[in-house]
Design a protein around this motif. Structure first.
Motif, PDB file in Angstrom:
ATOM      1  N   LEU A 179       3.287  10.406  -6.982  1.00 29.26           N
ATOM      2  CA  LEU A 179       4.248  10.909  -7.968  1.00 29.26           C
ATOM      3  C   LEU A 179       3.557  11.230  -9.286  1.00 29.26           C
ATOM      4  N   LEU A 180       2.688  10.336  -9.721  1.00 26.38           N
ATOM      5  CA  LEU A 180       1.961  10.588 -10.961  1.00 26.38           C
ATOM      6  C   LEU A 180       1.078  11.831 -10.837  1.00 26.38           C
ATOM      7  N   GLY A 181       0.447  11.990  -9.692  1.00 23.19           N
ATOM      8  CA  GLY A 181      -0.353  13.187  -9.472  1.00 23.19           C
ATOM      9  C   GLY A 181       0.491  14.449  -9.514  1.00 23.19           C
ATOM     10  N   ALA A 239      -5.366  12.464 -17.859  1.00 22.69           N
ATOM     11  CA  ALA A 239      -4.989  11.095 -18.224  1.00 22.69           C
ATOM     12  C   ALA A 239      -3.977  10.531 -17.231  1.00 22.69           C
ATOM     13  N   ILE A 240      -3.008  11.345 -16.842  1.00 22.19           N
ATOM     14  CA  ILE A 240      -1.996  10.880 -15.884  1.00 22.19           C
ATOM     15  C   ILE A 240      -2.629  10.643 -14.514  1.00 22.19           C
ATOM     16  N   ARG A 241      -3.596  11.478 -14.131  1.00 18.74           N
ATOM     17  CA  ARG A 241      -4.282  11.254 -12.851  1.00 18.74           C
ATOM     18  C   ARG A 241      -5.106   9.971 -12.888  1.00 18.74           C
ATOM     19  N   GLU A 243       8.395  23.895 -14.506  1.00 18.17           N
ATOM     20  CA  GLU A 243       9.586  23.057 -14.665  1.00 18.17           C
ATOM     21  C   GLU A 243      10.207  22.694 -13.320  1.00 18.17           C
ATOM     22  N   ALA A 244      10.235  23.632 -12.379  1.00 16.44           N
ATOM     23  CA  ALA A 244      10.840  23.356 -11.071  1.00 16.44           C
ATOM     24  C   ALA A 244      10.092  22.232 -10.350  1.00 16.44           C
ATOM     25  N   ALA A 245       8.758  22.270 -10.399  1.00 13.92           N
ATOM     26  CA  ALA A 245       7.972  21.212  -9.772  1.00 13.92           C
ATOM     27  C   ALA A 245       8.202  19.880 -10.467  1.00 13.92           C
ATOM     28  N   ALA A 246       8.322  19.906 -11.792  1.00 15.26           N
ATOM     29  CA  ALA A 246       8.567  18.664 -12.542  1.00 15.26           C
ATOM     30  C   ALA A 246       9.919  18.076 -12.180  1.00 15.26           C
ATOM     31  N   LEU A 247      10.939  18.934 -12.020  1.00 13.22           N
ATOM     32  CA  LEU A 247      12.267  18.456 -11.633  1.00 13.22           C
ATOM     33  C   LEU A 247      12.255  17.843 -10.233  1.00 13.22           C
ATOM     34  N   ALA A 248      11.531  18.480  -9.306  1.00 13.51           N
ATOM     35  CA  ALA A 248      11.438  17.934  -7.946  1.00 13.51           C
ATOM     36  C   ALA A 248      10.753  16.573  -7.959  1.00 13.51           C
ATOM     37  N   THR A 249       9.730  16.413  -8.788  1.00 12.82           N
ATOM     38  CA  THR A 249       9.036  15.132  -8.894  1.00 12.82           C
ATOM     39  C   THR A 249       9.952  14.073  -9.487  1.00 12.82           C
ATOM     40  N   LEU A 250      10.721  14.441 -10.506  1.00 12.26           N
ATOM     41  CA  LEU A 250      11.672  13.497 -11.098  1.00 12.26           C
ATOM     42  C   LEU A 250      12.698  13.037 -10.074  1.00 12.26           C
ATOM     43  N   ASP A 251      13.163  13.953  -9.236  1.00 13.40           N
ATOM     44  CA  ASP A 251      14.130  13.588  -8.204  1.00 13.40           C
ATOM     45  C   ASP A 251      13.537  12.564  -7.236  1.00 13.40           C
ATOM     46  N   ARG A 252      12.277  12.756  -6.862  1.00 11.86           N
ATOM     47  CA  ARG A 252      11.624  11.785  -5.976  1.00 11.86           C
ATOM     48  C   ARG A 252      11.387  10.458  -6.701  1.00 11.86           C
ATOM     49  N   ALA A 253      11.079  10.521  -7.983  1.00 10.89           N
ATOM     50  CA  ALA A 253      10.843   9.290  -8.744  1.00 10.89           C
ATOM     51  C   ALA A 253      12.106   8.437  -8.808  1.00 10.89           C
ATOM     52  N   ARG A 254      13.262   9.082  -8.849  1.00 10.23           N
ATOM     53  CA  ARG A 254      14.521   8.337  -8.899  1.00 10.23           C
ATOM     54  C   ARG A 254      14.779   7.555  -7.619  1.00 10.23           C
ATOM     55  N   GLY A 255      14.147   7.964  -6.540  1.00 14.03           N
ATOM     56  CA  GLY A 255      14.325   7.245  -5.278  1.00 14.03           C
ATOM     57  C   GLY A 255      13.387   6.070  -5.083  1.00 14.03           C
ATOM     58  N   MET A 256      12.512   5.818  -6.058  1.00 17.87           N
ATOM     59  CA  MET A 256      11.525   4.749  -5.903  1.00 17.87           C
ATOM     60  C   MET A 256      12.108   3.360  -6.104  1.00 17.87           C
ATOM     61  N   ARG A 307       0.833  -1.208   0.000  1.00 20.63           N
ATOM     62  CA  ARG A 307       0.000   0.000   0.000  1.00 20.63           C
ATOM     63  C   ARG A 307       0.869   1.260   0.000  1.00 20.63           C
ATOM     64  N   ARG A 308       1.931   1.230   0.786  1.00 20.69           N
ATOM     65  CA  ARG A 308       2.811   2.407   0.871  1.00 20.69           C
ATOM     66  C   ARG A 308       3.505   2.660  -0.469  1.00 20.69           C
ATOM     67  N   THR A 309       4.019   1.609  -1.089  1.00 19.67           N
ATOM     68  CA  THR A 309       4.748   1.770  -2.349  1.00 19.67           C
ATOM     69  C   THR A 309       3.836   2.276  -3.456  1.00 19.67           C
ATOM     70  N   PHE A 310       2.669   1.667  -3.593  1.00 18.65           N
ATOM     71  CA  PHE A 310       1.761   2.082  -4.655  1.00 18.65           C
ATOM     72  C   PHE A 310       1.154   3.453  -4.358  1.00 18.65           C
ATOM     73  N   GLY A 311       0.970   3.761  -3.086  1.00 17.00           N
ATOM     74  CA  GLY A 311       0.511   5.104  -2.740  1.00 17.00           C
ATOM     75  C   GLY A 311       1.531   6.156  -3.128  1.00 17.00           C
ATOM     76  N   ASP A 312       2.824   5.866  -2.895  1.00 17.30           N
ATOM     77  CA  ASP A 312       3.877   6.806  -3.285  1.00 17.30           C
ATOM     78  C   ASP A 312       3.927   6.971  -4.801  1.00 17.30           C
ATOM     79  N   LEU A 313       3.777   5.863  -5.535  1.00 17.74           N
ATOM     80  CA  LEU A 313       3.775   5.944  -6.996  1.00 17.74           C
ATOM     81  C   LEU A 313       2.597   6.781  -7.500  1.00 17.74           C
ATOM     82  N   ALA A 314       1.434   6.567  -6.909  1.00 18.44           N
ATOM     83  CA  ALA A 314       0.253   7.332  -7.320  1.00 18.44           C
ATOM     84  C   ALA A 314       0.449   8.816  -7.047  1.00 18.44           C
TER      85      ALA A 314
END
Length: 373
Positions: free
Chosen positions: A181-183, A279-281, A194-207, A172-179
């Motif tokens: 990130l997509l949001g 679509a991403i949501r 762009e700044a928000a997108a970069l911050a999201t990419l940085d968090r995605a790299r830690g998944m 639940r925790r892993t899929f919640g984090d993925l969801a």
């Protein structure tokens, strides 16, 4: 003020790590008592030592580590006993020869690092602390056996009654984090930020670490099930979920690439097309529902798992359908990448919750508008 802050942090660490404190203290003490009182060993050093070494390993590896500890103790004591009788105890030359030969033999036989370490420590103990007598060899081995067994039991007491519950929570925790990130990707695209997108990419790299935690959770759950008498159904559910982790790993990588494409899209002068965020949501909803499906499967709630899986499929296909409508000839490369990775995410996600491979591919491509071959 600083001191009180430190105490609060220390208290927080103790609340989170109380299981480690309890396991180590109880296992070492019980091991000593069993070896000394029940079996009459005068100095059962290896009983609490083996218990602490086994508990020091990550959950899911403790059974193997317990066996390695036993083999290490046996090998170290045997080599040391033979050599000490020949060279004499307590000499520097004896210490050098015993440690060298013990490590050489352990490495030559392909022993793991824990076995090598334990063999060397056991041999050193025999040379320096307790020179051999005729009865010491079996005592030390039995002490290690007691310590390893007590450690395995103690490490599973917390989760022995419901061994799959921690793993379900991790899903639940892993899929919640993925969801989430997509949001966040969707929000960044809608805001052309762009700044928000970069911050999201940085968090995605830690998944990637989350997938490692899932694999470790599967191993730990399998170890905990060894204490259950009626475990057939639980093992079946665990194997089913374990088989899906490869697809989950692919979903994590797809989300990371999608987040990178989102960064590139925000760098373009024109904003993302209307409807891409929606679509991403929808894919985020699909990911969340898939996590609930896998967790419900682990909990043994089959009807709930089927319901969540159906919602995951509906949302995933809606995400692909919505993205497909947005991609027209002449579209940008970042948009094409997002559409493509929404498609692959949908396929991997649905396969991960047990959907038929061929049928899944057909339904996803139909939703995308790809002609059937």
């Amino acid at each position: 003020m600083v001191r009180w802050g430190w105490f609060r942090q220390a208290a927080g660490r103790l609340r989170r790590g109380w299981v480690v404190v309890a396991e180590g203290t109880l296992a070492a003490t019980v091991s000593w008592l069993l070896a000394s009182w029940l079996l009459g060993h005068s100095r059962p050093f290896f009983a609490p030592a083996a218990a602490l070494i086994v508990l020091g390993q990550a959950r899911g590896h403790r059974t193997r580590r317990a066996l390695e500890v036993l083999f290490g103790v046996a090998a170290g004591v045997f080599v040391a006993d033979v050599l000490v009788r020949a060279l004499g105890p307590g000499r520097s030359w004896t210490v050098f020869v015993v440690i060298l030969i013990t490590i050489v033999l352990a490495v030559a036989f392909g022993a793991g690092s824990v076995t090598v370490e334990q063999a060397a420590v056991s041999a050193l103990y025999v040379v320096v602390v307790s020179p051999p007598t005729e009865s010491l060899v079996p005592f030390r081995f039995v002490d290690a056996l007691i310590g390893g067994a007590v450690a395995l039991v103690a490490s599973q007491l917390v989760g022995a009654r419901h061994p799959l519950v921690p793993l379900a929570a991790e899903f639940r925790r892993t899929f919640g984090d993925l969801a989430r990130l997509l949001g966040e990707v969707a929000d960044a695209l809608d805001a052309h930020d762009e700044a928000a997108a970069l911050a999201t990419l940085d968090r995605a790299r830690g998944m990637d670490a989350a997938v490692g935690r899932l694999r470790a959770g599967v191993r730990a759950a399998g170890e905990a099930l060894t204490l259950r008498v009626r475990r057939h159904r639980s093992i079946s559910r665990l194997r089913s979920v374990d088989a899906s982790i490869g697809q989950i790993d692919s979903v994590v990588r797809n989300v990371r690439v999608l987040a990178r494409a989102g960064v590139n899209l925000t760098r373009l002068p024109t904003p993302a097309p209307n409807g891409l965020g929606a679509a991403i949501r929808s894919m985020a909803d699909a990911v969340h529902a898939a996590g609930e499906a896998l967790a419900a499967d682990l909990d043994g709630r089959e009807d709930a798992a089927d319901g969540h899986a159906a919602r995951a499929e509906t949302a995933a296909l809606e995400a692909v359908r919505g993205a497909g409508r947005l991609f027209t000839p002449g579209g940008t490369l970042p948009l094409a990448m997002i559409v493509g990775h929404l498609r692959t995410t949908a396929i991997d996600l649905l396969r991960g919750i047990g959907a038929d491979d061929d049928a899944t591919l057909g339904r996803v491509d139909e939703a995308l508008g790809v002609p059937a071959v």
